[in-house]
Design an enzyme around this catalytic site. Structure first.
Site, PDB file in Angstrom:
ATOM      1  N   HIS A  14      -2.184  -4.284  -3.990  1.00  0.00           N
ATOM      2  CA  HIS A  14      -0.761  -4.272  -4.330  1.00  0.00           C
ATOM      3  C   HIS A  14      -0.258  -2.842  -4.305  1.00  0.00           C
ATOM      4  CE1 HIS A  14      -0.955  -3.326  -8.938  1.00  0.00           C
ATOM      5  NE2 HIS A  14      -2.010  -2.833  -8.335  1.00  0.00           N
ATOM      6  N   CYS A  33      -0.123   4.689  -7.285  1.00  0.00           N
ATOM      7  CA  CYS A  33       0.053   3.229  -7.232  1.00  0.00           C
ATOM      8  C   CYS A  33       1.229   2.829  -6.347  1.00  0.00           C
ATOM      9  CB  CYS A  33       0.224   2.660  -8.632  1.00  0.00           C
ATOM     10  SG  CYS A  33      -1.256   2.831  -9.645  1.00  0.00           S
ATOM     11  N   HIS A  39      -3.069  -0.326  -2.505  1.00  0.00           N
ATOM     12  CA  HIS A  39      -4.353   0.021  -3.118  1.00  0.00           C
ATOM     13  C   HIS A  39      -4.893  -1.261  -3.734  1.00  0.00           C
ATOM     14  CE1 HIS A  39      -1.678   0.276  -6.615  1.00  0.00           C
ATOM     15  NE2 HIS A  39      -2.751   0.080  -7.367  1.00  0.00           N
ATOM     16  N   HIS A  41      -7.806  -3.597  -6.351  1.00  0.00           N
ATOM     17  CA  HIS A  41      -8.529  -3.700  -7.617  1.00  0.00           C
ATOM     18  C   HIS A  41      -9.503  -4.869  -7.565  1.00  0.00           C
ATOM     19  CE1 HIS A  41      -5.902  -0.867  -9.700  1.00  0.00           C
ATOM     20  NE2 HIS A  41      -4.878  -1.485  -9.123  1.00  0.00           N
ATOM     21  N   ASP A  79      -7.212 -14.086  -4.366  1.00  0.00           N
ATOM     22  CA  ASP A  79      -8.403 -13.379  -3.907  1.00  0.00           C
ATOM     23  C   ASP A  79      -8.263 -12.888  -2.476  1.00  0.00           C
ATOM     24  OD1 ASP A  79     -10.995 -12.341  -4.318  1.00  0.00           O
ATOM     25  OD2 ASP A  79     -11.870 -14.060  -3.273  1.00  0.00           O
ATOM     26  N   HIS A  80      -8.524 -11.590  -2.295  1.00  0.00           N
ATOM     27  CA  HIS A  80      -8.434 -10.918  -0.996  1.00  0.00           C
ATOM     28  C   HIS A  80      -7.040 -11.050  -0.379  1.00  0.00           C
ATOM     29  CE1 HIS A  80     -12.766 -10.853  -1.506  1.00  0.00           C
ATOM     30  NE2 HIS A  80     -12.750  -9.808  -0.699  1.00  0.00           N
ATOM     31  N   GLU A 128      -7.383  -4.983 -14.824  1.00  0.00           N
ATOM     32  CA  GLU A 128      -7.119  -4.357 -13.536  1.00  0.00           C
ATOM     33  C   GLU A 128      -8.259  -3.389 -13.200  1.00  0.00           C
ATOM     34  OE1 GLU A 128      -3.141  -2.751 -11.583  1.00  0.00           O
ATOM     35  OE2 GLU A 128      -3.868  -1.412 -13.155  1.00  0.00           O
TER      36      GLU A 128
END
Length: 138
Positions: A14, A33, A39, A41, A79-80, A128
């Site tokens: 995100h 960010c 980037h 997490h 996810d991903h 996070e």
């Protein structure tokens, strides 16, 4: 009252960026960010259901059913993925953890009753990073 929790994991990218601000202000407020190229997490999420144990099963909630619900309704969609671009329930929203945890609550809260006769969603803790997390209790 008994509290039962399930931990799930997902990876997502995100960026924090307010389109009403200049690039400079976004960088000033959000720092790295706000990176134009996103980037990522490794998120950890703990979903807690509260209630009284079912007299027939001894469960507040069947953890296998809770895991299936979380994966089907939330983690499979996250996810991903890129939270800003790929996730329908985050479209047009700031992709902060605070907003994300509220959106996850809105998805799960009405569905927990379908898998637990005596339980209700109590809270969600979303990590996070290992040191940064948010909690939401509805």
């Amino acid at each position: 009252m008994v509290y039962v929790s399930r931990k799930e994991h997902f990876n997502a990218a995100h960026k924090l960026y307010n389109p009403n601000w200049s690039k400079e202000k976004n960088i000033e407020v959000f720092g790295p960010c706000a990176n134009e190229n996103w980037h990522g997490h490794n998120f950890e999420m703990i979903v807690t259901v509260k209630g009284i144990p079912d007299p027939e099963t001894g469960f507040v909630v069947d953890l296998k059913k809770l895991s299936t619900l979380i994966r089907r309704e939330v983690t499979d969609k996250l996810d991903h993925k890129n939270l800003n671009v790929d996730v329908d329930f985050m479209r047009g929203k700031m992709a902060s953890c605070e907003v994300l945890v509220v959106e996850i609550w809105n998805i799960l809260a009405p569905k927990v009753g379908a898998i637990s006769k005596y339980g209700a969603l109590h809270g969600i803790r979303l990590y996070e990073t290992p040191r940064n997390f948010v909690e939401y209790f509805g």
